[in-house]
Design an enzyme around this catalytic site. Structure first.
Site, short mmCIF file in Angstrom:
data_model
loop_
_atom_site.label_atom_id
_atom_site.label_comp_id
_atom_site.label_asym_id
_atom_site.label_seq_id
_atom_site.Cartn_x
_atom_site.Cartn_y
_atom_site.Cartn_z
N LYS A 12 0.84 -1.21 0.00
CA LYS A 12 0.00 0.00 0.00
C LYS A 12 0.88 1.26 0.00
CE LYS A 12 -3.68 2.48 2.27
NZ LYS A 12 -4.50 2.74 3.46
N CYS B 24 -5.88 -12.45 -6.84
CA CYS B 24 -5.08 -13.47 -7.53
C CYS B 24 -4.03 -14.09 -6.60
CB CYS B 24 -4.38 -12.77 -8.70
SG CYS B 24 -3.07 -13.65 -9.50
N ASN C 23 6.13 -7.91 -4.67
CA ASN C 23 6.23 -7.58 -3.26
C ASN C 23 5.55 -8.60 -2.35
OD1 ASN C 23 6.12 -5.63 -0.84
ND2 ASN C 23 3.95 -5.87 -1.35
N SER D 200 14.88 -8.56 1.28
CA SER D 200 14.90 -8.21 2.71
C SER D 200 16.36 -8.17 3.15
CB SER D 200 14.17 -9.28 3.51
OG SER D 200 14.54 -9.26 4.87
N TYR E 52 12.80 -18.44 4.78
CA TYR E 52 12.59 -17.00 4.53
C TYR E 52 13.91 -16.37 4.09
CZ TYR E 52 11.17 -12.13 5.13
OH TYR E 52 10.90 -10.79 4.91
N THR F 279 4.52 -3.47 9.62
CA THR F 279 3.43 -3.98 8.77
C THR F 279 2.81 -5.19 9.47
OG1 THR F 279 4.60 -5.71 7.55
CG2 THR F 279 4.85 -3.46 6.70
N1 LIG Z 1 7.63 -6.02 7.25
C1 LIG Z 1 8.94 -6.26 7.28
O1 LIG Z 1 9.61 -6.14 8.33
C2 LIG Z 1 9.65 -6.61 6.02
C3 LIG Z 1 8.99 -7.11 4.91
N2 LIG Z 1 9.72 -7.46 3.80
C4 LIG Z 1 9.07 -7.99 2.63
O2 LIG Z 1 8.14 -7.04 2.12
C5 LIG Z 1 7.12 -7.70 1.38
C6 LIG Z 1 5.78 -7.16 1.81
O3 LIG Z 1 5.56 -7.54 3.15
P1 LIG Z 1 4.70 -6.68 4.22
O4 LIG Z 1 4.01 -5.57 3.57
O5 LIG Z 1 5.59 -6.46 5.35
O6 LIG Z 1 3.67 -7.81 4.67
P2 LIG Z 1 2.09 -7.87 4.63
O7 LIG Z 1 1.73 -9.17 5.27
O8 LIG Z 1 1.50 -6.62 5.14
O9 LIG Z 1 1.79 -7.96 3.05
C7 LIG Z 1 1.99 -9.11 2.28
C8 LIG Z 1 0.85 -9.20 1.29
O10 LIG Z 1 1.10 -10.32 0.42
C9 LIG Z 1 -0.17 -10.90 0.16
N3 LIG Z 1 -0.02 -12.29 -0.30
C10 LIG Z 1 0.32 -13.36 0.45
N4 LIG Z 1 0.28 -14.48 -0.29
C11 LIG Z 1 -0.08 -14.10 -1.55
C12 LIG Z 1 -0.29 -14.81 -2.75
N5 LIG Z 1 -0.14 -16.15 -2.82
N6 LIG Z 1 -0.67 -14.12 -3.85
C13 LIG Z 1 -0.85 -12.78 -3.79
N7 LIG Z 1 -0.68 -12.06 -2.67
C14 LIG Z 1 -0.28 -12.71 -1.55
C15 LIG Z 1 -0.88 -10.81 1.50
O11 LIG Z 1 -2.29 -11.02 1.37
C16 LIG Z 1 -0.51 -9.44 1.96
O12 LIG Z 1 -1.45 -8.47 1.56
C17 LIG Z 1 7.33 -9.19 1.64
O13 LIG Z 1 7.97 -9.77 0.53
C18 LIG Z 1 8.23 -9.22 2.86
O14 LIG Z 1 8.99 -10.39 2.93
C19 LIG Z 1 11.07 -7.30 3.72
C20 LIG Z 1 11.76 -6.81 4.79
C21 LIG Z 1 11.11 -6.40 6.01
C1 LIG Z 2 18.02 -7.64 10.01
C2 LIG Z 2 17.06 -8.50 9.26
C3 LIG Z 2 15.82 -7.78 8.90
C4 LIG Z 2 14.84 -8.69 8.26
C5 LIG Z 2 13.60 -7.98 7.90
C6 LIG Z 2 12.51 -8.94 7.51
O1 LIG Z 2 12.42 -9.33 6.36
C7 LIG Z 2 11.64 -9.36 8.54
C8 LIG Z 2 10.74 -10.27 8.32
C9 LIG Z 2 9.94 -10.81 9.42
C10 LIG Z 2 8.54 -10.54 9.36
C11 LIG Z 2 7.83 -11.63 9.82
C12 LIG Z 2 8.71 -12.70 10.01
O2 LIG Z 2 8.41 -13.78 10.48
C13 LIG Z 2 10.01 -12.33 9.46
C14 LIG Z 2 11.24 -12.72 10.21
C15 LIG Z 2 11.33 -14.13 10.64
C16 LIG Z 2 11.96 -14.17 12.01
C17 LIG Z 2 12.17 -15.51 12.51
C18 LIG Z 2 10.91 -16.14 13.06
C19 LIG Z 2 11.27 -17.44 13.69
C20 LIG Z 2 10.11 -18.07 14.36
O3 LIG Z 2 8.96 -17.72 14.12
O4 LIG Z 2 10.38 -18.97 15.11
#
Ligand SMILES: NC(=O)C1=CN([C@@H]2O[C@H](COP(=O)(O)OP(=O)(O)OC[C@H]3O[C@@H](n4cnc5c(N)ncnc54)[C@H](O)[C@@H]3O)[C@@H](O)[C@H]2O)C=CC1
Ligand SMILES: CCCCCC(=O)/C=C/[C@H]1C=CC(=O)[C@@H]1CCCCCCC(=O)O
Length: 260
Positions: free
Chosen positions: A19, A63, A91, A141, A154, A191
């Site tokens: 978003k 989707c 994403n 990430s 992950y 998030t």
């Molecule tokens: N929040 C964090 O700390 C971090 C997130 N990321 C990455 O950012 C990206 C976005 O994550 P966030 O916004 O944090 O999480 P979020 O959980 O808010 O958003 C993820 C979205 O992906 C959608 N999704 C899940 N499975 C799907 C599928 N099969 N098809 C279509 N959509 C699907 C979900 O419905 C959700 O809306 C992810 O790839 C995550 O790994 C990377 C680093 C840090």
């Molecule tokens: C310094 C590293 C930053 C990584 C940022 C990131 O991608 C974070 C993702 C986390 C969001 C939800 C998660 O579960 C991700 C991290 C996973 C942490 C390990 C969880 C292990 C467990 O559940 O036992």
């Protein structure tokens, strides 16, 4: 790339980062943004953005991006509704702990396999022959570089996204397609994903100097990757410690005049 007047497709667009990326494009006057998500929440998110950013168009396409044919349907939908696609953001993502085998396999499929699908489709739809060139941003990430304990798949999926993006963004490929491909590597961001692992927030709170970033801050990095025409095959870190920075590219360095 100038964002004004452009058409974008963002997977996981109903979530926190998706978003924020959509809002950044809309603030820069994108013509249309389509949120592609498996969650029906995407409908309300699209409605909210549409009200905030007229006259840009915002739509939702329901989707599962892990299914190639369904994902291709999203590209067809966007192209038919808004015209040539210019920006694709892969994403959508999830995380699972090592104890959860099926969740870990799903994590690899969503975070890596579906990013391959989206990168290939982005190139097919935007390349110089079928489209007018474009840019693909793959969301990895910091976990690609700093392995978080307890989430092997992950971490591996995100390292895979970095390698995939570097391969897709080599200059020779760009010459042929006119499509830039870049990776975005954020640290912990506020998030809903942070609430999917129990104890994760407590773990983050114990890390020294590790405030959780806002999605809007990460979106600043995303926007730079879209706008800066010099970035192709680039990997960007976004961290609270060092801000927004491009990881030095060793392949480019090797080809430059530097003998190091
Ligand atoms: N929040 C964090 O700390 C971090 C997130 N990321 C990455 O950012 C990206 C976005 O994550 P966030 O916004 O944090 O999480 P979020 O959980 O808010 O958003 C993820 C979205 O992906 C959608 N999704 C899940 N499975 C799907 C599928 N099969 N098809 C279509 N959509 C699907 C979900 O419905 C959700 O809306 C992810 O790839 C995550 O790994 C990377 C680093 C840090
Ligand atoms: C310094 C590293 C930053 C990584 C940022 C990131 O991608 C974070 C993702 C986390 C969001 C939800 C998660 O579960 C991700 C991290 C996973 C942490 C390990 C969880 C292990 C467990 O559940 O036992």
């Amino acid at each position: 790339m100038k964002i004004s007047g452009k058409v974008a497709l963002i997977t996981g667009g109903a979530g926190g980062l998706g978003k924020a990326f959509a809002a950044a494009l809309l603030r820069a006057k994108a013509k249309a943004v389509c949120l592609v998500d498996i969650s029906s929440r995407g409908k309300e998110v699209a409605e909210d953005l549409r009200l905030q950013y007229p006259p840009s168009q915002v739509d939702f396409y329901h989707c599962d991006v892990m299914n190639y044919d369904l994902f291709k349907g999203a590209f067809d939908f966007v192209q038919k509704r808004f015209g040539a696609i210019d920006i694709v953001c892969n994403n959508a993502g999830m995380a699972a702990s090592d104890h959860n085998v099926s969740g870990s396999i799903r994590t690899l499929r969503l975070n890596l396999e579906a990013v391959y699908f989206g990168t290939k489709l982005g190139m097919d739809y935007m390349d110089k022959e079928s489209g007018r060139g474009g840019v693909i941003i793959n969301v990895a990430s910091m976990a690609a570089f700093l392995p978080l304990m307890g989430s092997m798949c992950y971490n591996a999926s995100k390292a895979g996204v970095v390698a995939l993006t570097k391969s897709a963004g080599v200059p020779e490929q760009y010459e042929m397609t006119g499509v830039r491909v870049n990776a975005l590597c954020p640290s912990f961001t506020e998030t809903p994903l942070l609430d999917t692992s129990s104890g994760l927030r407590e773990m983050i709170a114990q890390l020294p100097n590790h405030p959780i970033m806002s999605p809007e801050y990460v979106a600043e990095g995303f926007q730079q990757l879209v706008e800066n025409e010099e970035l192709c095959g680039a990997v960007m870190r976004v961290t609270p410690q060092k801000g927004i920075e491009i990881v030095p590219n060793r392949r480019k360095d090797r080809n430059s005049s530097s003998k190091l």
